[in-house]
Each structure stands twice: as C-alpha cells, then as structure tokens.
Design a protein around this motif. Sequence first.
Motif, PDB file in Angstrom:
ATOM      1  N   ILE A 109      31.673 -35.225  29.770  1.00  0.00           N
ATOM      2  CA  ILE A 109      30.267 -35.171  29.366  1.00  0.00           C
ATOM      3  C   ILE A 109      29.791 -33.717  29.308  1.00  0.00           C
ATOM      4  O   ILE A 109      29.126 -33.310  28.353  1.00  0.00           O
ATOM      5  CB  ILE A 109      29.398 -36.020  30.309  1.00  0.00           C
ATOM      6  CG1 ILE A 109      29.797 -37.499  30.179  1.00  0.00           C
ATOM      7  CG2 ILE A 109      27.915 -35.819  30.022  1.00  0.00           C
ATOM      8  CD1 ILE A 109      29.220 -38.389  31.260  1.00  0.00           C
ATOM      9  N   ALA A 110      30.143 -32.922  30.312  1.00  0.00           N
ATOM     10  CA  ALA A 110      29.760 -31.502  30.316  1.00  0.00           C
ATOM     11  C   ALA A 110      30.382 -30.766  29.137  1.00  0.00           C
ATOM     12  O   ALA A 110      29.730 -29.964  28.465  1.00  0.00           O
ATOM     13  CB  ALA A 110      30.182 -30.851  31.637  1.00  0.00           C
ATOM     14  N   ARG A 111      31.650 -31.049  28.869  1.00  0.00           N
ATOM     15  CA  ARG A 111      32.350 -30.426  27.739  1.00  0.00           C
ATOM     16  C   ARG A 111      31.676 -30.799  26.415  1.00  0.00           C
ATOM     17  O   ARG A 111      31.449 -29.950  25.558  1.00  0.00           O
ATOM     18  CB  ARG A 111      33.815 -30.867  27.755  1.00  0.00           C
ATOM     19  CG  ARG A 111      34.656 -30.264  26.672  1.00  0.00           C
ATOM     20  CD  ARG A 111      36.115 -30.692  26.764  1.00  0.00           C
ATOM     21  NE  ARG A 111      36.268 -32.131  26.692  1.00  0.00           N
ATOM     22  CZ  ARG A 111      36.858 -32.891  27.621  1.00  0.00           C
ATOM     23  NH1 ARG A 111      37.353 -32.336  28.718  1.00  0.00           N
ATOM     24  NH2 ARG A 111      36.972 -34.180  27.456  1.00  0.00           N
ATOM     25  N   ASP A 112      31.333 -32.080  26.256  1.00  0.00           N
ATOM     26  CA  ASP A 112      30.657 -32.518  25.030  1.00  0.00           C
ATOM     27  C   ASP A 112      29.268 -31.894  24.908  1.00  0.00           C
ATOM     28  O   ASP A 112      28.850 -31.501  23.818  1.00  0.00           O
ATOM     29  CB  ASP A 112      30.540 -34.043  24.998  1.00  0.00           C
ATOM     30  CG  ASP A 112      31.872 -34.737  24.799  1.00  0.00           C
ATOM     31  OD1 ASP A 112      32.867 -34.064  24.458  1.00  0.00           O
ATOM     32  OD2 ASP A 112      31.920 -35.968  25.004  1.00  0.00           O
ATOM     33  N   ASP A 113      28.558 -31.786  26.034  1.00  0.00           N
ATOM     34  CA  ASP A 113      27.213 -31.194  26.008  1.00  0.00           C
ATOM     35  C   ASP A 113      27.248 -29.737  25.557  1.00  0.00           C
ATOM     36  O   ASP A 113      26.410 -29.309  24.758  1.00  0.00           O
ATOM     37  CB  ASP A 113      26.538 -31.306  27.371  1.00  0.00           C
ATOM     38  CG  ASP A 113      26.045 -32.703  27.685  1.00  0.00           C
ATOM     39  OD1 ASP A 113      26.064 -33.581  26.794  1.00  0.00           O
ATOM     40  OD2 ASP A 113      25.630 -32.923  28.856  1.00  0.00           O
ATOM     41  N   ILE A 114      28.226 -28.957  26.053  1.00  0.00           N
ATOM     42  CA  ILE A 114      28.279 -27.554  25.644  1.00  0.00           C
ATOM     43  C   ILE A 114      28.639 -27.457  24.169  1.00  0.00           C
ATOM     44  O   ILE A 114      28.085 -26.632  23.433  1.00  0.00           O
ATOM     45  CB  ILE A 114      29.231 -26.708  26.532  1.00  0.00           C
ATOM     46  CG1 ILE A 114      28.996 -25.202  26.285  1.00  0.00           C
ATOM     47  CG2 ILE A 114      30.683 -27.026  26.299  1.00  0.00           C
ATOM     48  CD1 ILE A 114      27.644 -24.698  26.633  1.00  0.00           C
ATOM     49  N   ALA A 115      29.533 -28.324  23.699  1.00  0.00           N
ATOM     50  CA  ALA A 115      29.903 -28.298  22.277  1.00  0.00           C
ATOM     51  C   ALA A 115      28.700 -28.625  21.397  1.00  0.00           C
ATOM     52  O   ALA A 115      28.423 -27.904  20.430  1.00  0.00           O
ATOM     53  CB  ALA A 115      31.034 -29.292  22.008  1.00  0.00           C
TER      54      ALA A 115
END
Length: 149
Positions: A27-33
């Motif tokens: 989720i964090a990875r997707d949010d930064i992307a």
Amino acid sequence: MAGPKTYERGALLLDATYVCTPPHVRIARDDIAHTMLRQGLAERVDDAKLLVSELVTNVVRHCRSLTVRVVARSTPDTLILSVSDDSPALPARHPSSPDDERGRGLFLLDLLTDEWGVGTTDHEAKTVWCCLSLAAGATPLSSTPESAL
C-alpha cells in the motif's frame, strides 16, 4: 536557530501512516507511485517505489513499531522520502551474498540516492530519509547497467 532537517524541506506531497504489517508495504509503495505520477514525477517513480518498499519492509521486519509513517516532499530538483517508526534501533549493514533475498536495503540507498541518513528523536524514534535527484540525466535503476549492480 538551526535550519530545518534535510528531510523536512520542500513541498509536502504525501504524509501517510500505515499499520506495521506486511500488506501495508504494498500500500505504501502504491501510494508513493500514485503521488509521484499525479505530480508529474514519473522519471524516478520506480526508484522511489523500491526505496519505500525496502524501508517500510525493514520497519515491519525489524522494529517493534505499531505504525510506520511515509512522507514525500519535493523541491524543484529533488524528491525527499522519509520513513519513520517508533523504534530506537538504527539501520545496520549485514553481509549478504548474491543469492540472498535480504540485506540489500542500505546498499540500495547508496546506489539510488544522492544522499541519505537517519534522524532520531528524544522519544526513541527514528526517521530514515533519502534524496532522489529529479534533474534531467538522473539514472533510474531500470536503466542502470546490470554490471553496476
């Protein structure tokens, strides 16, 4: 009076707190992307996703923190990422072989960032931060020659 900490400069793009569990790494990875793409910062999105994933994974695996906070800021030429947790344990390098699936987080920080560091507080918490150049000519991981890895 001292100036702001390196990781507290720039325009705020993302400030999100996640539960410290494995599913929240994605989720964090997707949010930064998504945040970077909305801001037109696509040139370093893969590197930022990798770094956020590594840093949040380290918190999930090694810290006894209930939450992990991810903050992204930008200046005209730099993306500043920071990942904070409630553990006083500082990141440490561990020897790894080419076949190891773990132990490369700090190596990736060295390889992909212009600078990085760790900030601590009096309340036994820490922030690992890094700066990614957004200038033309920055070399994202996806175009780094395999021999450099």
